[in-house]
Design an enzyme around this catalytic site. Structure first.
Site, PDB file in Angstrom:
ATOM      1  N   ASP A  91       1.587  19.628 -20.780  1.00  0.00           N
ATOM      2  CA  ASP A  91       0.863  18.384 -21.045  1.00  0.00           C
ATOM      3  C   ASP A  91       1.793  17.541 -21.908  1.00  0.00           C
ATOM      4  O   ASP A  91       1.909  17.745 -23.116  1.00  0.00           O
ATOM      5  CB  ASP A  91      -0.464  18.668 -21.760  1.00  0.00           C
ATOM      6  CG  ASP A  91      -1.238  17.383 -22.042  1.00  0.00           C
ATOM      7  OD1 ASP A  91      -0.621  16.294 -22.056  1.00  0.00           O
ATOM      8  OD2 ASP A  91      -2.451  17.462 -22.267  1.00  0.00           O
ATOM      9  N   LYS A 133      -0.151   6.965 -23.560  1.00  0.00           N
ATOM     10  CA  LYS A 133       0.249   7.262 -24.944  1.00  0.00           C
ATOM     11  C   LYS A 133       1.735   6.982 -25.111  1.00  0.00           C
ATOM     12  O   LYS A 133       2.145   5.829 -25.195  1.00  0.00           O
ATOM     13  CB  LYS A 133      -0.082   8.717 -25.299  1.00  0.00           C
ATOM     14  CG  LYS A 133      -1.563   8.948 -25.606  1.00  0.00           C
ATOM     15  CD  LYS A 133      -2.367   9.185 -24.377  1.00  0.00           C
ATOM     16  CE  LYS A 133      -3.743   9.751 -24.681  1.00  0.00           C
ATOM     17  NZ  LYS A 133      -4.562   9.843 -23.461  1.00  0.00           N
ATOM     18  N   PHE A 171      -7.526  20.692 -24.975  1.00  0.00           N
ATOM     19  CA  PHE A 171      -7.879  19.278 -25.030  1.00  0.00           C
ATOM     20  C   PHE A 171      -9.124  19.095 -24.173  1.00  0.00           C
ATOM     21  O   PHE A 171      -9.308  19.802 -23.182  1.00  0.00           O
ATOM     22  CB  PHE A 171      -6.742  18.357 -24.572  1.00  0.00           C
ATOM     23  CG  PHE A 171      -7.137  16.913 -24.756  1.00  0.00           C
ATOM     24  CD1 PHE A 171      -7.225  16.376 -26.034  1.00  0.00           C
ATOM     25  CD2 PHE A 171      -7.520  16.134 -23.684  1.00  0.00           C
ATOM     26  CE1 PHE A 171      -7.684  15.072 -26.226  1.00  0.00           C
ATOM     27  CE2 PHE A 171      -7.970  14.826 -23.878  1.00  0.00           C
ATOM     28  CZ  PHE A 171      -8.040  14.299 -25.149  1.00  0.00           C
ATOM     29  N   THR A 172      -9.965  18.145 -24.553  1.00  0.00           N
ATOM     30  CA  THR A 172     -11.309  18.013 -23.960  1.00  0.00           C
ATOM     31  C   THR A 172     -11.284  17.938 -22.421  1.00  0.00           C
ATOM     32  O   THR A 172     -11.885  18.778 -21.747  1.00  0.00           O
ATOM     33  CB  THR A 172     -12.007  16.772 -24.532  1.00  0.00           C
ATOM     34  OG1 THR A 172     -11.136  15.637 -24.364  1.00  0.00           O
ATOM     35  CG2 THR A 172     -12.309  16.944 -26.014  1.00  0.00           C
ATOM     36  N   PHE A 191     -19.029  13.896 -26.400  1.00  0.00           N
ATOM     37  CA  PHE A 191     -18.642  13.005 -27.495  1.00  0.00           C
ATOM     38  C   PHE A 191     -18.522  11.552 -27.063  1.00  0.00           C
ATOM     39  O   PHE A 191     -18.708  10.653 -27.865  1.00  0.00           O
ATOM     40  CB  PHE A 191     -17.316  13.471 -28.115  1.00  0.00           C
ATOM     41  CG  PHE A 191     -16.195  13.580 -27.120  1.00  0.00           C
ATOM     42  CD1 PHE A 191     -16.052  14.735 -26.364  1.00  0.00           C
ATOM     43  CD2 PHE A 191     -15.310  12.532 -26.917  1.00  0.00           C
ATOM     44  CE1 PHE A 191     -15.036  14.839 -25.427  1.00  0.00           C
ATOM     45  CE2 PHE A 191     -14.292  12.626 -25.985  1.00  0.00           C
ATOM     46  CZ  PHE A 191     -14.158  13.790 -25.229  1.00  0.00           C
ATOM     47  N   ARG A 201     -13.288  14.354 -34.165  1.00  0.00           N
ATOM     48  CA  ARG A 201     -12.606  15.455 -33.479  1.00  0.00           C
ATOM     49  C   ARG A 201     -13.063  16.747 -34.146  1.00  0.00           C
ATOM     50  O   ARG A 201     -12.361  17.340 -34.948  1.00  0.00           O
ATOM     51  CB  ARG A 201     -11.082  15.318 -33.525  1.00  0.00           C
ATOM     52  CG  ARG A 201     -10.519  14.152 -32.756  1.00  0.00           C
ATOM     53  CD  ARG A 201     -10.305  14.368 -31.257  1.00  0.00           C
ATOM     54  NE  ARG A 201     -11.447  14.179 -30.393  1.00  0.00           N
ATOM     55  CZ  ARG A 201     -11.354  13.823 -29.107  1.00  0.00           C
ATOM     56  NH1 ARG A 201     -10.187  13.577 -28.557  1.00  0.00           N
ATOM     57  NH2 ARG A 201     -12.415  13.704 -28.367  1.00  0.00           N
ATOM     58  N   TYR A 228       0.838  -1.194   0.000  1.00  0.00           N
ATOM     59  CA  TYR A 228       0.000   0.000   0.000  1.00  0.00           C
ATOM     60  C   TYR A 228       0.875   1.246   0.000  1.00  0.00           C
ATOM     61  O   TYR A 228       0.578   2.229  -0.675  1.00  0.00           O
ATOM     62  CB  TYR A 228      -0.934   0.006   1.224  1.00  0.00           C
ATOM     63  CG  TYR A 228      -1.948   1.119   1.140  1.00  0.00           C
ATOM     64  CD1 TYR A 228      -3.177   0.907   0.533  1.00  0.00           C
ATOM     65  CD2 TYR A 228      -1.657   2.396   1.625  1.00  0.00           C
ATOM     66  CE1 TYR A 228      -4.096   1.930   0.410  1.00  0.00           C
ATOM     67  CE2 TYR A 228      -2.575   3.426   1.504  1.00  0.00           C
ATOM     68  CZ  TYR A 228      -3.794   3.192   0.900  1.00  0.00           C
ATOM     69  OH  TYR A 228      -4.695   4.213   0.782  1.00  0.00           O
TER      70      TYR A 228
END
Ligand code: F0G
Length: 466
Positions: A223, A266, A132-133, A457, A390, A80
């Site tokens: 980001d 990614k 970005f969303t 979306f 998009r 943990y």
């Protein structure tokens, strides 16, 4: 130089790996696909993956891990507190990305949530090189307003700018004059800007931004979801970087910024995970306080020990030149085939995906009939290839006026997962897109039958307009 020649000395190139495990995929019949897409409300997010032949919905969490990453999974220390994999991850983040402190999160938006709660106050403005969303939504939920400060070329699918991810410093200057630097907690910079088509920011622009931010006492948040891909374009295109390693360019990019949010699903090639990283110990303290509320203890955030180990190893693999060249090479291979057939796509071609220009491809449809959404559905019907809208659906509604944001870019993204498909899959995909292009006039527009309030979306449903 805008195009990249992957075929050098007239020799073919191949993926720098061989396949050890395979996952069968199945082609469906057209009637099966007709039923599946209607069932999914013409939204490719709502399809079952079993009904998909080649899945180009996203490059997020869909990578194939290496044998070394899988071996690391067996070394998961599922304590943990204080898991040894946390320390391996922390060391990798510092060594390769330069940030001294890091809290793991379940994925990128977990980091965006904590970051926005720490730094954004009601009434603040958060400039960024395109939105970005999930990033914008967390800024808004914290009471902030996103302001787009990317160069104009980024909104033009045909503008052949080598660094369409660059910030327009004049737009920033105008914002500061209007609202004052005190109401701008940070500038949010994405490397290889997703919504612009996977377009890079140049090192020169980031350096100029650093100077500007220092002058005004404003932080830079990075980001860094696709930072290695950005580094590849800098090496290819920016004078002075040709002989530099991807690793050293990645490090230099990160070192110009103060904090970072990472969707590790990614670039870093894990199926789940992310982190929030920074250099300021005071901000780290605040992040530790919040991560235990929303994610988990500060030494695991939202991740299992085994996943942190796979991530620590994935970071190292992501910055190898042969890897990144083949990764972007596959994207450009597909793009080349589409360009030869005169299918309208965003140029220059970006790092993680080929973006079809739905505005031009389905020029008979007005934007209110969601051309990109309709195109993604039509491509699935034709071929079983899954892509993602998009455009206006992703852009959502203005939080003040309630009207649709109507972005200039109305795109369908063919996103290439890392190390998953071969060039033959790219050939099949290209043939499918070309077939839809040839009968584009037959594609009907769509209208909402269900529209969620936030990030619509993902779960919206549609029906064809008669
Ligand atoms: N930032 C960028 C640039 C992204 O592309 C994503 C995710 C996130 C943040 C959020 O990270 O999904 O791990 O919570 N992009 C995915 C995509 C969903 O398909 O482009 P997340």
């Amino acid at each position: 130089m805008i195009t990249i020649t992957f075929r050098k000395d007239n020799k073919s190139w191949a993926e720098p790996y061989k396949i050890k495990v395979v996952e069968p995929i199945k082609m469906t019949s057209r009637p099966e696909r007709e039923a599946a897409i209607a069932e999914a409300g013409y939204n490719t997010f709502l399809l079952r993956s079993a009904d998909v032949y080649i899945d180009l919905l996203t490059d997020s969490g869909t990578s194939a891990m290496s044998d070394n990453q899988w071996a690391g999974m067996m070394l998961g220390d599922e304590a943990y507190a204080g898991s040894r994999n946390f320390y391996n991850l922390r060391d990798a983040v510092e060594q390769y990305y330069s940030y001294r402190y890091m809290v793991p999160t379940h994925q990128g938006r977990g980091a965006e949530h904590i970051l926005s709660r720490i730094l954004v106050k009601p009434g603040d403005f958060v400039p960024g090189n395109m939105y970005f969303t999930t990033t914008r939504l967390h800024q808004e939920l914290a009471g902030g307003t996103f302001v787009d400060v990317i160069v104009d070329e980024a909104h033009d699918p045909d503008a052949l700018h080598p660094f369409k991810g660059d910030v327009d410093l004049d737009k920033l200057e105008t914002l500061v004059q209007k609202v004052g630097a005190k109401r701008i907690p940070y500038v949010c910079i994405a490397t290889c800007v997703n919504m612009a088509g996977g377009q890079p920011i140049s090192m020169g622009n980031l350096k100029a931004l650093r100077q500007w931010c220092d002058k005004h006492g404003i932080l830079i948040v990075h980001d860094m979801t696709r930072v290695a891909e950005n580094a590849f374009f800098i090496k290819e295109r920016e004078p002075g970087y040709q002989d530099r390693s991807i690793a050293s360019i990645v490090h230099e990019l990160c070192a110009l910024t103060d904090l970072a949010t990472m969707s590790a699903k990614k670039d870093a090639m894990v199926n789940i995970g992310g982190f929030l990283a920074m250099n300021d110990p005071k901000l780290y303290e605040k992040a530790c306080e919040l991560v235990v509320v929303y994610e988990g203890l500060h030494t695991y955030g939202g991740m299992a020990g085994r996943d942190m180990e796979a991530l620590a190893r994935g970071i190292v693999e992501s910055i190898e030149y042969e890897h990144i060249r083949a990764r972007i090479g596959q994207v450009h291979y597909l793009a080349q085939k589409l360009m030869e057939a005169e299918v309208p796509i965003v140029k220059p071609v970006g790092g993680h995906a080929v973006f079809l220009d739905a505005k031009r491809l389905l020029s008979h449809l007005p934007q209110e009939q969601f051309p990109a959404q309709a195109l993604a559905a039509a491509l699935y019907l034709e071929s079983g290839v899954r892509s993602m809208e998009r455009g206006i659906v992703s852009a959502g509604r203005d939080k003040e006026t309630g009207k649709h944001h109507a972005p200039k870019l109305e795109l369908v993204r063919l996103t290439i997962p890392r190390r998953v498909y071969t060039q033959a899959h790219m050939d099949v995909t290209a043939e499918a897109v070309i077939a839809v292009h040839q009968q584009a006039r037959k594609v009907k527009g769509l209208r909402f039958t269900y529209e969620p309030e936030m990030l619509r979306f993902f779960q919206a449903r549609f029906e064809p307009v008669a």
